[in-house]
Design a protein around this motif. Structure first.
Motif, short mmCIF file in Angstrom:
data_model
loop_
_atom_site.label_atom_id
_atom_site.label_comp_id
_atom_site.label_asym_id
_atom_site.label_seq_id
_atom_site.Cartn_x
_atom_site.Cartn_y
_atom_site.Cartn_z
N GLY A 1 -35.56 19.84 80.26
CA GLY A 1 -34.39 20.20 81.06
C GLY A 1 -33.26 20.70 80.16
N ILE B 1 -43.56 26.67 75.92
CA ILE B 1 -43.95 27.31 77.19
C ILE B 1 -42.87 28.25 77.71
CG2 ILE B 1 -43.04 25.58 78.84
CD1 ILE B 1 -46.55 27.18 78.96
N SER C 1 -46.98 16.20 76.84
CA SER C 1 -47.35 15.20 75.82
C SER C 1 -46.76 13.84 76.14
CB SER C 1 -46.90 15.66 74.43
OG SER C 1 -45.49 15.77 74.36
N GLY D 1 -44.69 19.94 70.21
CA GLY D 1 -45.08 19.09 69.09
C GLY D 1 -46.57 18.79 69.12
N THR E 1 -39.28 20.06 89.34
CA THR E 1 -37.90 20.56 89.29
C THR E 1 -36.96 19.36 89.12
OG1 THR E 1 -37.61 20.67 91.72
CG2 THR E 1 -38.50 22.62 90.60
N PRO F 1 -38.02 15.10 90.83
CA PRO F 1 -37.78 13.74 90.36
C PRO F 1 -36.32 13.35 90.42
CG PRO F 1 -38.18 15.22 88.49
CD PRO F 1 -38.36 16.04 89.74
N ASN G 1 -43.76 22.76 84.10
CA ASN G 1 -42.77 21.80 83.60
C ASN G 1 -42.24 22.31 82.27
OD1 ASN G 1 -41.33 19.34 83.43
ND2 ASN G 1 -43.01 18.31 82.33
#
Ligand code: NAP
Length: 259
Positions: free
Chosen positions: A91, A66, A16, A40, A139, A183, A88
């Motif tokens: 974290g 998820i 989102s 959400g 990751t 990233p 995804n």
């Protein structure tokens, strides 16, 4: 460049906002039909509407966690035969190595290792049977260079990385690639939350915390979700069929390593 995936179907988890949304936008721009997910519903629906308006592709929003079996089942129900899977999730929280309990580790491993593995196990057989598949796992650069306060992330993502290293080589002959996209710091709400932690901990302003972090990055700025998404979309393209089991760092050069 035509990515050659127009009309393909993709699941993009945790999308989102932030990096997941960046990936969804880039895939939508390449003409891919999407199932996007986040917990959400409101923000997710708004993102789905924006992607439909901008790119004219079919976008289905599935509001679910998820990291739960029910959440994954709902996403797979909406797209049982994806050609592309972008894994995804949020974290784990920062902290100190001495403080984490077994339950903290289990939560992190569930979210950032076992959930993406479960989704891969669900979709890889179909991808292999159809002769095409692309999986990109978001990751973290912390997989290559550990971030001390993110030990839960360092640990769980290392487990996922090991799974991908072996599995990617077992499915590649069927036209299916699995890669990880790592990233470094990107301008998302997650980065702001991390900067707020530094700001509070060191008694400096949020701007100063960001400036200090930017100074450690060779490009002297944070990455953008758009740049990250474009790299993800390329890994999902027909042109990336020879990229297998890689850990691609997207960090403005922040990881100071020769290899
Ligand atoms: P973000 O801006 O906070 O966005 C997170 C997205 O994931 C939101 O859409 C959120 O929506 C969704 N989400 C979170 N937990 C979820 C769950 N359990 N189930 C479904 N959706 C969920 O975060 P980001 O910066 O894009 O980060 C994405 C991932 O990259 C994280 O794992 C982060 O640790 C990692 N990462 C980020 C950076 C960075 O600089 N941004 C650097 C290294 C690693 P809801 O809250 O509504 O569910």
């Amino acid at each position: 460049m035509d990515l050659g995936i127009r009309g393909r179907r993709a699941i993009v988890c945790a999308a989102s906002k932030g990096l997941g949304r960046g990936c969804a936008e880039a895939l939508a721009g390449a003409g891919v039909e999407l199932v996007i997910n986040a917990r959400g519903a409101e923000e997710l629906e708004a993102t789905a509407a924006a992607l439909r308006d901008l790119h004219g592709v079919r976008v289905t929003a599935v509001a679910a966690d998820i990291t739960t079996a029910d959440g994954r089942a709902a996403v797979l129900d909406a797209c049982p035969e994806p050609d592309i899977l972008v894994n995804n999730a949020g974290g784990p929280p920062p902290g100190l190595w001495s403080d984490w309990s077994r339950d903290d580790f289990i939560r992190a491993i569930d979210a950032n290792m076992l959930s993406p593995i479960a989704l891969m196990q669900a979709v890889l057989p179909g991808m292999m049977a159809r002769g095409f598949g692309r999986v990109v796992n978001i990751t973290s650069a912390a997989v290559k260079a550990p971030i001390p306060q993110l030990g839960l992330s360092n640990s769980a993502r290392a487990g996922l990385t090991g799974f991908v290293a072996g599995t990617s080589r077992q499915v590649a002959s069927k036209g299916v690639t699995i890669n990880n996209l790592l990233p470094g710091i990107h301008a998302t709400d997650r980065a702001t939350a991390l900067d707020q932690g530094v700001s509070k901990g060191e008694g400096i302003s949020l701007d100063e915390a960001r400036r200090r972090r930017e100074a450690t990055i060779p490009v002297r700025r944070y990455g953008t979700p758009e740049e990250f998404g474009a790299t993800c979309a390329f890994l999902c393209s027909v042109h990336a069929g020879f990229i297998v089991g890689q850990n691609i760092v997207h960090d403005g050069g922040a990881l100071n390593a020769t290899l």
